[in-house]
Design a protein around this motif. Structure first.
Motif, PDB file in Angstrom:
ATOM      1  N   UNK A 186       0.818  -1.212   0.000  1.00  0.00           N
ATOM      2  CA  UNK A 186       0.000   0.000   0.000  1.00  0.00           C
ATOM      3  C   UNK A 186       0.849   1.257   0.000  1.00  0.00           C
ATOM      4  N   UNK A 187       1.905   1.279   0.831  1.00  0.00           N
ATOM      5  CA  UNK A 187       2.622   2.532   1.075  1.00  0.00           C
ATOM      6  C   UNK A 187       4.004   2.604   0.433  1.00  0.00           C
ATOM      7  N   UNK A 188       4.597   1.459   0.095  1.00  0.00           N
ATOM      8  CA  UNK A 188       5.960   1.469  -0.430  1.00  0.00           C
ATOM      9  C   UNK A 188       7.008   1.361   0.658  1.00  0.00           C
ATOM     10  N   UNK A 189       6.586   1.196   1.902  1.00  0.00           N
ATOM     11  CA  UNK A 189       7.474   1.000   3.053  1.00  0.00           C
ATOM     12  C   UNK A 189       6.662   0.285   4.117  1.00  0.00           C
ATOM     13  N   UNK A 190       7.332  -0.269   5.101  1.00  0.00           N
ATOM     14  CA  UNK A 190       6.641  -0.904   6.226  1.00  0.00           C
ATOM     15  C   UNK A 190       6.522   0.143   7.329  1.00  0.00           C
ATOM     16  N   UNK A 191       5.307   0.629   7.611  1.00  0.00           N
ATOM     17  CA  UNK A 191       5.154   1.713   8.590  1.00  0.00           C
ATOM     18  C   UNK A 191       5.554   1.278   9.991  1.00  0.00           C
ATOM     19  N   UNK A 192       5.684   2.273  10.865  1.00  0.00           N
ATOM     20  CA  UNK A 192       6.265   2.023  12.184  1.00  0.00           C
ATOM     21  C   UNK A 192       5.394   1.172  13.103  1.00  0.00           C
ATOM     22  N   UNK A 193       4.124   0.981  12.790  1.00  0.00           N
ATOM     23  CA  UNK A 193       3.310   0.118  13.651  1.00  0.00           C
ATOM     24  C   UNK A 193       3.516  -1.357  13.328  1.00  0.00           C
ATOM     25  N   UNK A 336      17.066  -3.461   4.999  1.00  0.00           N
ATOM     26  CA  UNK A 336      16.614  -4.715   5.626  1.00  0.00           C
ATOM     27  C   UNK A 336      15.163  -5.021   5.271  1.00  0.00           C
ATOM     28  N   UNK A 337      14.244  -4.162   5.712  1.00  0.00           N
ATOM     29  CA  UNK A 337      12.848  -4.307   5.316  1.00  0.00           C
ATOM     30  C   UNK A 337      12.686  -3.811   3.874  1.00  0.00           C
ATOM     31  N   UNK A 338      11.656  -4.293   3.161  1.00  0.00           N
ATOM     32  CA  UNK A 338      11.437  -3.772   1.811  1.00  0.00           C
ATOM     33  C   UNK A 338      11.147  -2.279   1.859  1.00  0.00           C
ATOM     34  N   UNK A 339      11.753  -1.537   0.927  1.00  0.00           N
ATOM     35  CA  UNK A 339      11.617  -0.077   0.895  1.00  0.00           C
ATOM     36  C   UNK A 339      11.652   0.348  -0.565  1.00  0.00           C
ATOM     37  N   UNK A 340      10.546   0.941  -1.043  1.00  0.00           N
ATOM     38  CA  UNK A 340      10.393   1.170  -2.478  1.00  0.00           C
ATOM     39  C   UNK A 340      10.416   2.637  -2.881  1.00  0.00           C
ATOM     40  N   UNK A 616       8.698  -2.041  -9.329  1.00  0.00           N
ATOM     41  CA  UNK A 616       9.808  -1.688  -8.436  1.00  0.00           C
ATOM     42  C   UNK A 616       9.509  -2.149  -7.003  1.00  0.00           C
ATOM     43  N   UNK A 617       8.274  -1.933  -6.557  1.00  0.00           N
ATOM     44  CA  UNK A 617       7.890  -2.405  -5.221  1.00  0.00           C
ATOM     45  C   UNK A 617       8.095  -3.909  -5.081  1.00  0.00           C
TER      46      UNK A 617
END
Length: 629
Positions: A186-193, A336-340, A616-617
């Motif tokens: 959804x966001x292109x990153x893993x949010x902090x929650x 480390x975590x996926x980051x797009x 890309x994601x």
């Protein structure tokens, strides 16, 4: 700037192997090449990697209090530490060093957790109190500095500045969280929650957590929040004067360093404002760095050159070329975590350039969130005004029906995407903003998943936490709630993660003066017309900076870093894009519809559509899963 890691036992005072802590620190050695240390006591082990910025020789970590009753590992900078030091000396504290680390130790000894609101800066730290057998984990107001934690099967809590520090512990389970995959797409990153691994958490911005021996970890506690509930009064001239005062204080406080210091300069309003105020406060030329692109339409270096010339900076610049696609694997390793967010690549390049000349660089990050500088915020402001003209019971059937019937035009600029606008108006403000912020819509995500994944996801949708955050925001308007969401959700998950990982990868400290909490709190109180007028965001900030910056810098369209990933995925990365979900780690999950993904990739490769962002994601997700497997 530094890296921290450690192990805390919460079920008895079990001994901690210092070599295990050291291995966790070695995994993040890039964050601190200037020194290392490990300290252990019954039930606790703290580790540190140091990048020396202040008190270069006198503040090694882990640091014990002079009284021997507390120890700390600390990542960040406390900009008001000298004032706090004076306050603490007046209370009877004694100091052996000239840095900010010992100030935190003494602040805890005198004020306990109430020390946190007194700290002005960016930080993540672990402080162990031997008297109380308690460890305090704390993170700064905006989440500039990261802190990952996990509870192991034996009851121990491990922590680290990056996920790779936790991955160095052999007892950490590596089970992918499917809800994090939903969030990421959804966001292109893993949010902090959330974290990409089940059982791993990120301590939220503006929160602390207490870990006590012989007790389960207590839930994190919020110690700071930003409120949009009040409005400042006064004339435009008065508000301009207050804003300029806050900006000057924010910039000058972050120019404190015992090592070479400079700034990123993109040529946009925010970085140019920071450089202008640095030049005003400095007796020596400011050192500035810029990144350009070999595609003229994407290149902003001419504007950066103008600001550099106007303020007589020592200026360096470098061009990002199409060959930089070779950094893709290195980017995956950094995060480390996926980051797009593809702007991570030029951000890394400007950090790399800056590190050749300075150890600390000031950035312009934070102003868009604090003063409503994103186009999506101005759209949200206008859409909320439109929503207010019709009751919800009428909006949903009218605009919803029109939106479903209107031709889809994702290729068009957003103001021309009537379908998107109509569907947004049909829902609530929170639904509309979630739609605007998402990089992959809920409908499209559903076509990518297999039934197995849909079953695992259940009723959860990535948009739900964002909308809930907006509904509960201390705010008075839709614009307030949009800015609150950007400050609390988007900024720590995307912008600050990007800058932290790319700067730390080259052992560079990045500082964000426009995220000074007093400046942000002032911005949150501004009347809406002082933030947005028509299609112009950051209105008062731009008026304030007229005396410093040219008109075409202040009022030209916002660009930001753009990377030619669409071309890469049709050229040098085409082989990786083809068969993306049919083999390797994505296929192994059994969560993705490979036929659908192959069709999207083929349509992009042949030029029939532009699916570069989604491909890309998925590519970055695969590379992340490959590393975590």
């Amino acid at each position: 700037m530094c890296g921290i890691a450690g192990i805390i036992h919460t079920e008895g005072l079990k001994p901690v192997d210092p070599e295990r802590v050291r291995r966790m620190c070695d995994a993040i050695a890039h964050r601190g090449p200037d020194g290392e240390g490990v300290w252990t006591a019954p039930g606790v082990g703290l580790g540190h990697r140091r990048l020396s910025i202040i008190d270069l020789a006198g503040s090694p970590q882990p640091m014990l209090a002079a009284e021997g009753d507390a120890a700390i590992v600390f990542n960040g900078e406390i900009y008001n530490y000298r004032e706090l030091r004076g306050d603490l000396i007046a209370l009877g504290a004694t100091f052996r060093t000239d840095g900010d680390t010992e100030v935190i130790l003494q602040a805890w000894r005198h004020w306990g957790v109430d020390c946190l609101p007194r700290l002005h800066g960016m930080f993540a730290f672990a402080l162990h109190d031997l008297r109380q057998r308690t460890t305090l984990l704390a993170r700064d107001r905006f989440g500039v500095k990261p802190l990952f934690t996990a509870r192991l099967a034996d009851g121990a809590v491990i922590f680290g500045s990056e996920l790779k520090a936790l991955l160095a512990h052999p007892s950490l389970r590596r089970e992918i969280d499917p809800l994090a995959v939903e969030d990421y797409l959804a966001w292109g990153y893993v949010p902090d929650h959330r974290s990409i691994l089940k059982g791993v958490q990120k301590l939220a911005a503006g929160h602390y957590q207490l870990l006590r021996a012989d007790a389960p970890p207590s839930p994190p506690v919020q110690w700071w929040d930003v409120s949009f509930a009040d409005r400042a009064t006064g004339s435009r001239q008065d508000l301009e004067a207050h804003l300029l005062h806050h900006m000057r204080e924010a910039v000058t406080s972050r120019m404190l360093a015992d090592v070479p210091l400079g700034a990123f300069l993109s040529g946009g309003v925010d970085s140019s404002s920071v450089v202008a105020l640095m030049a005003e406060a400095s007796t020596a030329p400011v050192k500035t760095c810029s990144i350009g692109f070999d595609v003229a339409a994407l290149d902003e270096t001419a504007y950066a050159d103008r600001i550099a010339a106007q303020y007589g900076t020592q200026h360096w610049k470098r061009t990002v070329s199409p060959e930089d696609f070779s950094l893709v694997d290195r980017l995956a390793a950094m995060f480390d975590e996926p980051f797009a967010d593809a702007s991570a690549l030029p951000t890394f390049r400007v950090c790399e350039l800056a590190r050749e000349h300075v150890t600390v660089a000031l950035s312009g990050d934070g102003a868009d969130e604090a003063f409503a500088g994103y186009r999506r915020q101005t759209f949200q402001h206008r859409e909320e005004q439109a929503r207010g003209l019709l009751p919800s019971a009428l909006r949903k059937p009218v605009f919803g029906t029109m939106g479903r019937l209107w031709p889809k035009a994702d290729w068009a600029p957003r103001p021309l995407r009537a379908r998107t606008t109509l569907l947004s108006l049909a829902g609530s403000g929170e639904e509309g903003y979630a739609r605007a912020l998402a990089v992959t819509s809920a409908d499209l995500r559903d076509t990518l998943y297999t039934p197995d994944f849909m079953s695992l996801r259940g009723e959860y949708r990535a948009e739900q936490p964002l909308m809930e955050l907006m509904r509960k925001a201390p705010a008075r308007s839709g614009l307030d709630r949009a800015q609150y969401a950007d400050l609390k959700f988007y900024m720590p998950g995307d912008i600050l993660t990007k800058v932290d990982r790319t700067s730390m990868a080259v052992s560079l400290e990045a500082r964000e003066p426009l995220l000074d909490h007093r400046l942000v709190e002032f911005g949150a109180r501004l009347p809406e017309r002082m933030r947005v007028r028509g299609s112009t965001g950051k209105w008062l900030m731009k008026q304030t900076m007229r005396r410093y910056l040219p008109q075409d810098v202040l009022f030209r369209p916002k660009m930001g870093f753009v990377t030619p990933i669409a071309q890469w995925l049709r050229g040098p990365l085409a082989a990786e894009a083809r068969g993306l979900a049919a083999s390797g780690s994505l296929a192994a999950t059994g969560w993705f519809n490979s036929t659908r993904i192959d069709a999207l990739a083929e349509a992009h490769m042949t030029g029939r559509a532009d699916h570069s962002r989604l491909i890309w994601q998925l590519l970055m997700l695969r590379k992340s899963l490959d590393r975590l497997g």
